[in-house]
Write a protein that holds these residues in place. Structure first.
Motif, PDB file in Angstrom:
ATOM      1  N   MET A 182      -6.611   8.010  -9.644  1.00 39.69           N
ATOM      2  CA  MET A 182      -6.810   9.220 -10.452  1.00 39.69           C
ATOM      3  C   MET A 182      -6.698  10.502  -9.628  1.00 39.69           C
ATOM      4  SD  MET A 182      -7.139   7.856 -13.362  1.00 39.69           S
ATOM      5  CE  MET A 182      -7.532   9.328 -14.307  1.00 39.69           C
ATOM      6  N   GLY A 183      -6.100  10.406  -8.474  1.00 36.12           N
ATOM      7  CA  GLY A 183      -6.010  11.549  -7.579  1.00 36.12           C
ATOM      8  C   GLY A 183      -6.687  11.219  -6.259  1.00 36.12           C
ATOM      9  N   PRO A 184      -6.563  12.080  -5.263  1.00 40.95           N
ATOM     10  CA  PRO A 184      -7.031  11.734  -3.927  1.00 40.95           C
ATOM     11  C   PRO A 184      -8.544  11.625  -3.834  1.00 40.95           C
ATOM     12  CG  PRO A 184      -6.465  14.055  -4.019  1.00 40.95           C
ATOM     13  CD  PRO A 184      -6.009  13.453  -5.312  1.00 40.95           C
ATOM     14  N   TYR A 185      -8.986  10.776  -2.911  1.00 42.05           N
ATOM     15  CA  TYR A 185     -10.381  10.810  -2.489  1.00 42.05           C
ATOM     16  C   TYR A 185     -10.547  12.033  -1.598  1.00 42.05           C
ATOM     17  CZ  TYR A 185     -12.132   6.428  -4.382  1.00 42.05           C
ATOM     18  OH  TYR A 185     -12.571   5.450  -5.238  1.00 42.05           O
ATOM     19  N   ARG A 186     -11.469  12.911  -1.955  1.00 37.85           N
ATOM     20  CA  ARG A 186     -11.634  14.190  -1.267  1.00 37.85           C
ATOM     21  C   ARG A 186     -12.850  14.126  -0.342  1.00 37.85           C
ATOM     22  NH1 ARG A 186     -10.737  15.676  -6.697  1.00 37.85           N
ATOM     23  NH2 ARG A 186     -12.875  16.437  -6.939  1.00 37.85           N
ATOM     24  N   TYR A 187     -12.574  13.895   0.913  1.00 39.23           N
ATOM     25  CA  TYR A 187     -13.633  13.742   1.911  1.00 39.23           C
ATOM     26  C   TYR A 187     -13.910  15.074   2.603  1.00 39.23           C
ATOM     27  CZ  TYR A 187     -12.822   8.649   1.763  1.00 39.23           C
ATOM     28  OH  TYR A 187     -12.685   7.341   1.380  1.00 39.23           O
ATOM     29  N   VAL A 242       0.853  -1.190   0.000  1.00 46.02           N
ATOM     30  CA  VAL A 242       0.000   0.000   0.000  1.00 46.02           C
ATOM     31  C   VAL A 242       0.884   1.233   0.000  1.00 46.02           C
ATOM     32  CG1 VAL A 242      -1.801   1.283   1.206  1.00 46.02           C
ATOM     33  CG2 VAL A 242      -1.817  -1.205   1.267  1.00 46.02           C
ATOM     34  N   SER A 243       0.527   2.201  -0.832  1.00 51.80           N
ATOM     35  CA  SER A 243       1.134   3.526  -0.794  1.00 51.80           C
ATOM     36  C   SER A 243       0.211   4.424   0.016  1.00 51.80           C
ATOM     37  CB  SER A 243       1.308   4.071  -2.218  1.00 51.80           C
ATOM     38  OG  SER A 243       1.735   5.416  -2.186  1.00 51.80           O
ATOM     39  N   LEU A 244       0.692   4.919   1.144  1.00 56.21           N
ATOM     40  CA  LEU A 244      -0.132   5.690   2.070  1.00 56.21           C
ATOM     41  C   LEU A 244       0.163   7.185   1.952  1.00 56.21           C
ATOM     42  CD1 LEU A 244       0.363   3.505   5.266  1.00 56.21           C
ATOM     43  CD2 LEU A 244      -1.703   3.596   3.851  1.00 56.21           C
ATOM     44  N   GLY A 245      -0.848   7.985   2.234  1.00 58.56           N
ATOM     45  CA  GLY A 245      -0.653   9.427   2.289  1.00 58.56           C
ATOM     46  C   GLY A 245      -1.973  10.144   2.468  1.00 58.56           C
ATOM     47  N   PHE A 246      -1.934  11.306   3.127  1.00 54.90           N
ATOM     48  CA  PHE A 246      -3.147  12.104   3.262  1.00 54.90           C
ATOM     49  C   PHE A 246      -2.793  13.561   3.482  1.00 54.90           C
ATOM     50  CE2 PHE A 246      -2.420  10.654   7.706  1.00 54.90           C
ATOM     51  CZ  PHE A 246      -2.433  11.869   8.379  1.00 54.90           C
ATOM     52  N   LYS A 282       2.400  -1.187  -9.980  1.00 56.90           N
ATOM     53  CA  LYS A 282       1.366  -0.262 -10.433  1.00 56.90           C
ATOM     54  C   LYS A 282       0.203  -0.259  -9.446  1.00 56.90           C
ATOM     55  CE  LYS A 282       2.365  -0.529 -15.400  1.00 56.90           C
ATOM     56  NZ  LYS A 282       1.813  -0.827 -16.741  1.00 56.90           N
ATOM     57  N   ALA A 283      -0.469   0.899  -9.358  1.00 51.74           N
ATOM     58  CA  ALA A 283      -1.620   1.019  -8.472  1.00 51.74           C
ATOM     59  C   ALA A 283      -2.792   0.210  -9.015  1.00 51.74           C
ATOM     60  CB  ALA A 283      -2.014   2.488  -8.315  1.00 51.74           C
ATOM     61  N   THR A 284      -3.472  -0.507  -8.120  1.00 47.19           N
ATOM     62  CA  THR A 284      -4.585  -1.358  -8.531  1.00 47.19           C
ATOM     63  C   THR A 284      -5.917  -0.930  -7.924  1.00 47.19           C
ATOM     64  OG1 THR A 284      -4.077  -2.894  -6.718  1.00 47.19           O
ATOM     65  CG2 THR A 284      -3.087  -3.356  -8.881  1.00 47.19           C
ATOM     66  N   TYR A 326      -8.086  14.493   2.551  1.00 51.37           N
ATOM     67  CA  TYR A 326      -7.775  13.954   1.231  1.00 51.37           C
ATOM     68  C   TYR A 326      -6.941  12.692   1.413  1.00 51.37           C
ATOM     69  CZ  TYR A 326      -9.196  18.258  -1.234  1.00 51.37           C
ATOM     70  OH  TYR A 326      -9.909  19.315  -1.753  1.00 51.37           O
ATOM     71  N   SER A 327      -7.433  11.581   0.895  1.00 48.78           N
ATOM     72  CA  SER A 327      -6.729  10.306   1.010  1.00 48.78           C
ATOM     73  C   SER A 327      -6.040   9.959  -0.300  1.00 48.78           C
ATOM     74  CB  SER A 327      -7.707   9.183   1.379  1.00 48.78           C
ATOM     75  OG  SER A 327      -7.047   7.932   1.311  1.00 48.78           O
ATOM     76  N   TYR A 328      -4.735   9.693  -0.206  1.00 46.56           N
ATOM     77  CA  TYR A 328      -3.936   9.286  -1.361  1.00 46.56           C
ATOM     78  C   TYR A 328      -3.617   7.785  -1.327  1.00 46.56           C
ATOM     79  CZ  TYR A 328      -3.141  14.237  -2.386  1.00 46.56           C
ATOM     80  OH  TYR A 328      -3.309  15.571  -2.711  1.00 46.56           O
ATOM     81  N   ASP A 329      -4.252   7.035  -0.437  1.00 45.44           N
ATOM     82  CA  ASP A 329      -3.947   5.615  -0.290  1.00 45.44           C
ATOM     83  C   ASP A 329      -4.226   4.854  -1.588  1.00 45.44           C
ATOM     84  OD1 ASP A 329      -3.516   6.374   2.297  1.00 45.44           O
ATOM     85  OD2 ASP A 329      -5.062   5.091   3.178  1.00 45.44           O
ATOM     86  N   LYS A 330      -3.276   4.006  -1.945  1.00 46.34           N
ATOM     87  CA  LYS A 330      -3.418   3.172  -3.147  1.00 46.34           C
ATOM     88  C   LYS A 330      -2.870   1.784  -2.860  1.00 46.34           C
ATOM     89  CE  LYS A 330      -0.946   5.945  -5.810  1.00 46.34           C
ATOM     90  NZ  LYS A 330      -0.849   7.218  -5.087  1.00 46.34           N
ATOM     91  N   GLY A 331      -3.539   0.772  -3.413  1.00 50.23           N
ATOM     92  CA  GLY A 331      -2.989  -0.570  -3.401  1.00 50.23           C
ATOM     93  C   GLY A 331      -1.994  -0.721  -4.535  1.00 50.23           C
ATOM     94  N   ILE A 332      -0.861  -1.344  -4.253  1.00 50.32           N
ATOM     95  CA  ILE A 332       0.208  -1.481  -5.235  1.00 50.32           C
ATOM     96  C   ILE A 332       0.425  -2.965  -5.545  1.00 50.32           C
ATOM     97  CG2 ILE A 332       2.627  -1.009  -5.747  1.00 50.32           C
ATOM     98  CD1 ILE A 332       0.924   1.520  -5.441  1.00 50.32           C
ATOM     99  N   ASP A 333       0.413  -3.305  -6.833  1.00 54.20           N
ATOM    100  CA  ASP A 333       0.721  -4.674  -7.238  1.00 54.20           C
ATOM    101  C   ASP A 333       2.180  -4.970  -6.908  1.00 54.20           C
ATOM    102  OD1 ASP A 333       1.839  -6.726  -9.225  1.00 54.20           O
ATOM    103  OD2 ASP A 333      -0.320  -6.930  -9.548  1.00 54.20           O
ATOM    104  N   PRO A 334       2.465  -6.022  -6.109  1.00 53.47           N
ATOM    105  CA  PRO A 334       3.844  -6.265  -5.703  1.00 53.47           C
ATOM    106  C   PRO A 334       4.777  -6.593  -6.865  1.00 53.47           C
ATOM    107  CG  PRO A 334       2.301  -7.725  -4.520  1.00 53.47           C
ATOM    108  CD  PRO A 334       1.521  -6.956  -5.523  1.00 53.47           C
TER     109      PRO A 334
END
Length: 201
Positions: A187-192, A156-160, A180-182, A168-176
């Motif tokens: 497409m950019g942060p989830y904006r809560y 996981v690539s974490l960030g906020f 690449k993000a899966t 704003y959540s930048y969390d992404k799952g990364i294919d090991p």
């Protein structure tokens, strides 16, 4: 321990119930409508503010997922004011729904958590006005956030980013394999937007 004003502010900014309604309406192809809960929990109180987080699709609020524990503490060196350390519950199903039903968190102990050593963020702060901040996180260099869930190894690539009203959540799952993000903020942060404030214990 006396917490810094910045640590207390970050805890207050993260604690609450959020959703990304405006984003989901405006960009429905890329963003589903999510609700997210970040509940204060009574763990690591000697030096930290700790939160339980989970989220759910608004059309399936009875099926929340991505249970995790977020520990906010003073930085370990002079260059870092605040750090964020993530933990995984050993039994996420036992806590499923605790965002909406916080009584499920009353018996949670630190022994029921797995530390995720590579899942740590440093927090940078920008002062917007007296006692008003914008917090932005970055991963520690040369670290890799990975864990095992349902028998599968996940990266996981974490960030906020956080202000008093938005998260704003930048969390992404990364294919090991491909790196690449899966899933997540591809497409950019989830904006809560914060809809309800929870009190820090």
């Amino acid at each position: 321990m006396n917490f810094s004003p910045q640590l207390i502010a970050l805890g207050e900014y993260l604690a609450g119930e959020f959703d990304n309604r405006e984003q989901a309406i405006g960009e429905p192809v890329w963003y589903v409508h999510l609700r997210m809960w970040q509940r204060p929990v009574n763990l690591f109180t000697e030096d930290s503010i700790t939160l339980f987080a989970e989220q759910a699709n608004v059309i399936n609020l009875d099926q929340p997922y991505r249970q995790r524990i977020i520990r906010l503490r003073q930085g370990s060196n002079s260059n870092t004011s605040v750090e964020v350390q993530y933990y995984m519950p050993q039994d996420p199903d036992a806590l499923r729904g605790a965002g909406h039903n916080p009584a499920l968190l009353n018996t949670l102990t630190a022994e029921q958590l797995d530390l995720l050593p590579g899942c740590i963020l440093t927090v940078n702060q920008e002062t917007l006005a007296p006692d008003r901040y914008k917090f932005t996180t970055t991963p520690l260099p040369e670290t890799r956030c990975s864990f095992t869930y349902l028998g599968n190894s996940m990266d996981v690539s974490l960030g906020f980013e956080a202000t008093a009203a938005e998260f704003y959540s930048y969390d992404k799952g990364i294919d090991p394999t491909t790196r690449k993000a899966t899933w997540g903020a591809i497409m950019g942060p989830y904006r809560y937007t914060k809809r309800n404030q929870y009190l820090i214990r």
